[in-house]
Design an enzyme around this catalytic site. Sequence first.
Site, PDB file in Angstrom:
ATOM      1  N   HIS A   1      17.325  -9.592 -11.762  1.00  0.00           N
ATOM      2  CA  HIS A   1      15.922  -9.211 -12.009  1.00  0.00           C
ATOM      3  C   HIS A   1      15.177  -9.007 -10.696  1.00  0.00           C
ATOM      4  O   HIS A   1      13.975  -8.788 -10.678  1.00  0.00           O
ATOM      5  CB  HIS A   1      15.221 -10.315 -12.821  1.00  0.00           C
ATOM      6  CG  HIS A   1      15.902 -10.614 -14.126  1.00  0.00           C
ATOM      7  ND1 HIS A   1      15.819  -9.757 -15.213  1.00  0.00           N
ATOM      8  CD2 HIS A   1      16.711 -11.624 -14.511  1.00  0.00           C
ATOM      9  CE1 HIS A   1      16.538 -10.257 -16.210  1.00  0.00           C
ATOM     10  NE2 HIS A   1      17.083 -11.390 -15.814  1.00  0.00           N
TER      11      HIS A   1
ATOM     12  N   HIS B   1      10.461 -15.478  -4.238  1.00  0.00           N
ATOM     13  CA  HIS B   1      10.972 -14.209  -4.766  1.00  0.00           C
ATOM     14  C   HIS B   1       9.784 -13.266  -4.848  1.00  0.00           C
ATOM     15  O   HIS B   1       8.658 -13.661  -4.554  1.00  0.00           O
ATOM     16  CB  HIS B   1      11.599 -14.427  -6.158  1.00  0.00           C
ATOM     17  CG  HIS B   1      10.629 -14.920  -7.164  1.00  0.00           C
ATOM     18  ND1 HIS B   1      10.347 -16.270  -7.349  1.00  0.00           N
ATOM     19  CD2 HIS B   1       9.805 -14.258  -7.999  1.00  0.00           C
ATOM     20  CE1 HIS B   1       9.423 -16.395  -8.267  1.00  0.00           C
ATOM     21  NE2 HIS B   1       9.063 -15.199  -8.670  1.00  0.00           N
TER      22      HIS B   1
ATOM     23  N   HIS C   1       7.925  -9.581  -7.017  1.00  0.00           N
ATOM     24  CA  HIS C   1       7.869  -8.618  -8.114  1.00  0.00           C
ATOM     25  C   HIS C   1       7.339  -7.310  -7.564  1.00  0.00           C
ATOM     26  O   HIS C   1       6.531  -7.311  -6.633  1.00  0.00           O
ATOM     27  CB  HIS C   1       6.941  -9.139  -9.219  1.00  0.00           C
ATOM     28  CG  HIS C   1       7.351 -10.483  -9.739  1.00  0.00           C
ATOM     29  ND1 HIS C   1       8.144 -10.647 -10.850  1.00  0.00           N
ATOM     30  CD2 HIS C   1       7.119 -11.737  -9.261  1.00  0.00           C
ATOM     31  CE1 HIS C   1       8.353 -11.945 -11.055  1.00  0.00           C
ATOM     32  NE2 HIS C   1       7.753 -12.631 -10.096  1.00  0.00           N
TER      33      HIS C   1
ATOM     34  N   GLU D   1       1.790  -9.038 -10.637  1.00  0.00           N
ATOM     35  CA  GLU D   1       1.736  -9.680 -11.969  1.00  0.00           C
ATOM     36  C   GLU D   1       0.329 -10.177 -12.265  1.00  0.00           C
ATOM     37  O   GLU D   1       0.032 -10.564 -13.393  1.00  0.00           O
ATOM     38  CB  GLU D   1       2.741 -10.834 -12.016  1.00  0.00           C
ATOM     39  CG  GLU D   1       4.174 -10.350 -11.784  1.00  0.00           C
ATOM     40  CD  GLU D   1       5.215 -11.260 -12.373  1.00  0.00           C
ATOM     41  OE1 GLU D   1       5.207 -12.469 -12.063  1.00  0.00           O
ATOM     42  OE2 GLU D   1       6.040 -10.780 -13.167  1.00  0.00           O
TER      43      GLU D   1
ATOM     44  N   HIS E   1       6.001 -14.636  -4.728  1.00  0.00           N
ATOM     45  CA  HIS E   1       5.784 -15.950  -5.340  1.00  0.00           C
ATOM     46  C   HIS E   1       6.529 -17.032  -4.567  1.00  0.00           C
ATOM     47  O   HIS E   1       7.762 -16.972  -4.444  1.00  0.00           O
ATOM     48  CB  HIS E   1       6.250 -15.937  -6.803  1.00  0.00           C
ATOM     49  CG  HIS E   1       5.345 -15.142  -7.684  1.00  0.00           C
ATOM     50  ND1 HIS E   1       5.732 -14.644  -8.903  1.00  0.00           N
ATOM     51  CD2 HIS E   1       4.070 -14.746  -7.502  1.00  0.00           C
ATOM     52  CE1 HIS E   1       4.732 -13.979  -9.439  1.00  0.00           C
ATOM     53  NE2 HIS E   1       3.699 -14.030  -8.607  1.00  0.00           N
TER      54      HIS E   1
ATOM     55  N   THR F   1       6.369 -16.441 -15.380  1.00  0.00           N
ATOM     56  CA  THR F   1       6.161 -15.063 -15.874  1.00  0.00           C
ATOM     57  C   THR F   1       7.457 -14.455 -16.401  1.00  0.00           C
ATOM     58  O   THR F   1       7.483 -13.293 -16.788  1.00  0.00           O
ATOM     59  CB  THR F   1       5.624 -14.152 -14.751  1.00  0.00           C
ATOM     60  OG1 THR F   1       6.644 -14.041 -13.732  1.00  0.00           O
ATOM     61  CG2 THR F   1       4.345 -14.711 -14.158  1.00  0.00           C
ATOM     62  N   THR F   2       8.548 -15.237 -16.370  1.00  0.00           N
ATOM     63  CA  THR F   2       9.787 -14.742 -16.970  1.00  0.00           C
ATOM     64  C   THR F   2      10.293 -15.840 -17.913  1.00  0.00           C
ATOM     65  O   THR F   2       9.920 -17.008 -17.755  1.00  0.00           O
ATOM     66  CB  THR F   2      10.877 -14.482 -15.894  1.00  0.00           C
ATOM     67  OG1 THR F   2      11.181 -15.723 -15.261  1.00  0.00           O
ATOM     68  CG2 THR F   2      10.403 -13.486 -14.852  1.00  0.00           C
TER      69      THR F   2
HETATM   70  N1  SUA Z   1       7.580 -15.564 -11.593  1.00  0.00           N
HETATM   71  S1  SUA Z   1       7.347 -17.118 -11.566  1.00  0.00           S
HETATM   72  O1  SUA Z   1       6.972 -17.550 -10.219  1.00  0.00           O
HETATM   73  O2  SUA Z   1       6.404 -17.452 -12.619  1.00  0.00           O
HETATM   74  C1  SUA Z   1       8.820 -17.954 -11.968  1.00  0.00           C
HETATM   75  C2  SUA Z   1       9.268 -19.007 -11.174  1.00  0.00           C
HETATM   76  C3  SUA Z   1      10.441 -19.682 -11.541  1.00  0.00           C
HETATM   77  C4  SUA Z   1      11.120 -19.290 -12.700  1.00  0.00           C
HETATM   78  N2  SUA Z   1      12.232 -19.916 -13.183  1.00  0.00           N
HETATM   79  C5  SUA Z   1      13.101 -20.706 -12.567  1.00  0.00           C
HETATM   80  S2  SUA Z   1      13.205 -20.947 -10.968  1.00  0.00           S
HETATM   81  O3  SUA Z   1      13.910 -21.286 -13.457  1.00  0.00           O
HETATM   82  C6  SUA Z   1      14.935 -22.171 -13.033  1.00  0.00           C
HETATM   83  C7  SUA Z   1      15.563 -22.688 -14.303  1.00  0.00           C
HETATM   84  C8  SUA Z   1      14.616 -23.454 -15.117  1.00  0.00           C
HETATM   85  C9  SUA Z   1      13.552 -22.884 -15.800  1.00  0.00           C
HETATM   86  C10 SUA Z   1      12.848 -23.808 -16.549  1.00  0.00           C
HETATM   87  S3  SUA Z   1      13.537 -25.302 -16.355  1.00  0.00           S
HETATM   88  C11 SUA Z   1      14.734 -24.769 -15.279  1.00  0.00           C
HETATM   89  C12 SUA Z   1      10.665 -18.234 -13.471  1.00  0.00           C
HETATM   90  C13 SUA Z   1       9.507 -17.562 -13.091  1.00  0.00           C
HETATM   91 ZN    ZN Z   2       7.539 -14.604  -9.885  1.00  0.00          ZN
END
Ligand code: SUA
Ligand code: ZN
Length: 218
Positions: A21, A50, A52, A62, A75, A157-158
Amino acid sequence: MKKLTFAYESQSDLRILNTGHGWKVEAPQSGSRLEGGPLGEDIYQLEQFHCHWGETSAEGSEHTVDGRAYAGELHLVHWNTTKYQSFAEAAQHPDGLAVLGVFFDVGNESNDEIEKIVSTLSEIKFKGQFTDIPDVIDPTTFLPSGLGYWTYLGSLTTPPCNECVIWIVYKEPITVTEEQLVQFRCLSACSGEAEEFIVKNYRPPQPLGNRALRECNA
Ligand SMILES: NS(=O)(=O)c1ccc(NC(=S)OCCc2ccsc2)cc1
Ligand SMILES: [Zn+2]
């Protein structure tokens, strides 16, 4: 709100991976601290960062400001090490994560820190590939000079979109070049020979609902 304070370490050999992604730099930094501002008395530690982006530079962030989208958004993901024992545990609680959002504006100056990321992307073209960034990365350099921000309680957001994020979105964007964004869009979402470019990976803003938005003009 109290002043938001941060302290990061400079690290080399951070692992960057193609998640399918987008790209993600794993940067668990036990020595990093994000605290104050909307974070109460708790200390948050950097876990990963990371970004977007959009198919064109007219979209990609976002968050939007008065309806205006930016070309992308970085982010910096932190978790509450005062209250929780792991990122996964923290992600189950409304005060578990704190994510710093930094908007990308397109300009003529290439962002040197982003260039360190871009220079590794040819090695992680396909989903699942990873490599180490040889350069020293200092997350502080990703932050704009003006430290005013907006903050609200939101979600990842994912998927799984846990409602576990204290969002802190800086008002001032940083500048990247169109070429740097073009390189992001060359990553493939597939692991095999097939090429399906990750031309965009942002989630459009969702209704604010009854959530309060606060601002701090640092
Ligand atoms: N785009 S975001 O910053 O909102 C963002 C940050 C982390 C994640 N997810 C991550 S790092 O997941 C790791 C696995 C997990 C997810 C929930 S509990 C463990 C998804 C979106
Ligand atoms: Zn993000």
